[in-house]
Design an enzyme around this catalytic site. Structure first.
Site: not given
Ligand code: HSE
Length: 338
Positions: A122, A149, A151, A203, A206, A217, A221, A313
């Protein structure tokens, strides 16, 4: 189609796994024969002009944690991005919202050497959107960034391609999966630090989780969406931004009594561009839980539409790269036909 993959974190490795399982359908359905000629991480490069053995690349990464010791032909060039011949360059290094590097320089080199670029990073787009689009146009190649944006959820594609002839006038959404997960857990009574630890262990966050919790973040986006969908010319500095680390835990109960949930809301309209925690009605379609993202678009003629899906993910984001790759291939085919 020759591909260079730069960045071998969760998304880069998921993309290789996706190629391994989808190569026959990619050929049958789209006529694409992907040939990954280089994979690059921060310590080394795996290279093969005829196409890498992706299982070997993944095994090396898993065993040694880097590609430094990859056993294969050595690259003589020290400027592999410009010197290698490839149709697509994938920029998958971690987001840096202060300088956008090293991703920004990688993308500029790839576009200048007339490679189509796909990125899920990004930083370069949040800080230099207009100039990168101009550079890709000037060099007659595509710059695609579906995975930046939502995922794997096609938020950008929906807004750009599914409402042709109409005009989106504003949108509101939840754009960060990690903070949505943390806020969902906090609404269940978990303290902020424990919810953050849980999100990190799963997970979602970031590499630098302050990018999530401080709202950067989501702001990045929002900038990408405002520029690409609304035609604005804005950068991160134009976003009013508040993170989630200072929310009073009592706010969750207060919101709940009013039939609301506290969410990190991103909004773009003619007069506002912000990311901040706000109580929203539990009946609002964007009031989703866990790592889900949701965006409601308002348009002149077709009213409101909401798109909801997993916002983070590895495999989900890798699927967005595949979508971009297919679009690039279709564009290359049209170009050849004309
Ligand atoms: N950390 C990001 C999120 C990943 O939680 O939404 C996807 O951009």
């Amino acid at each position: 189609m020759r591909i260079i993959v730069c960045g071998m974190g969760v998304v880069g490795q998921s993309f290789l796994k996706l190629l391994l399982t989808s190569s026959s359908s990619l050929y049958k359905d789209y006529g694409i024969k992907p040939r990954v000629i280089a994979c690059v991480d921060s310590k080394g490069i795996a290279f093969s002009p005829t196409g890498l053995d992706l299982e070997k690349v993944l095994a090396t990464k898993e065993k040694y944690g880097s590609l430094e010791s990859f056993d294969g032909p050595k690259l003589t060039s020290d400027n592999y991005i410009e010197d290698l011949d490839a149709e697509a360059f994938l920029e998958l290094t971690p987001t840096n919202l202060s300088t956008a590097e090293p991703g920004l320089s990688h993308i500029i080199s790839a576009l200048r050497s007339k490679k189509n670029v796909i990125t899920v990073n990004k930083g370069p787009l949040a800080l230099s959107f207009s100039s990168l689009i101009e550079l890709s146009d000037y060099n007659n190649v595509m710059l695609r960034f579906s995975g930046t944006v939502g995922g794997g959820t096609p938020v950008l594609d929906f807004a750009k391609h599914c409402l042709k002839g109409d005009k989106i006038t504003s949108f509101t959404g939840i754009l960060n999966g990690t903070t949505n997960y943390i806020l969902t857990r906090m609404a269940d009574g978990l303290p902020f630090n424990e919810a953050l630890k849980d999100a990190k262990e799963k997970g979602y966050a970031e590499a630098n989780p302050s990018l999530d919790i401080d709202g950067d973040d989501a702001a990045a986006k929002l900038v990408i969406m405002a520029n690409w969908i609304m035609g604005y010319k804005v950068t991160l500095a134009d976003v009013e931004k508040v993170g989630i680390s200072n929310i009073d835990p009592n706010e969750f109960a207060k919101a709940s009594e009013q039939g609301k949930s506290v969410k990190l809301i991103a909004k773009c309209d003619k007069s506002e561009l912000f990311v901040k925690p706000l109580p929203i009605s539990k009946d609002d379609p964007i009031c989703v839980n866990g790592t889900l993202n949701a965006v409601t678009f308002r348009s002149e003629h077709s009213g409101e539409q909401t798109i909801i899906g997993k916002g983070a993910g590895g495999m989900e984001t890798a699927s967005s790269i595949l979508r971009d790759l297919i679009e690039i291939k279709q564009n290359m085919t049209n170009y050849e036909l004309n």
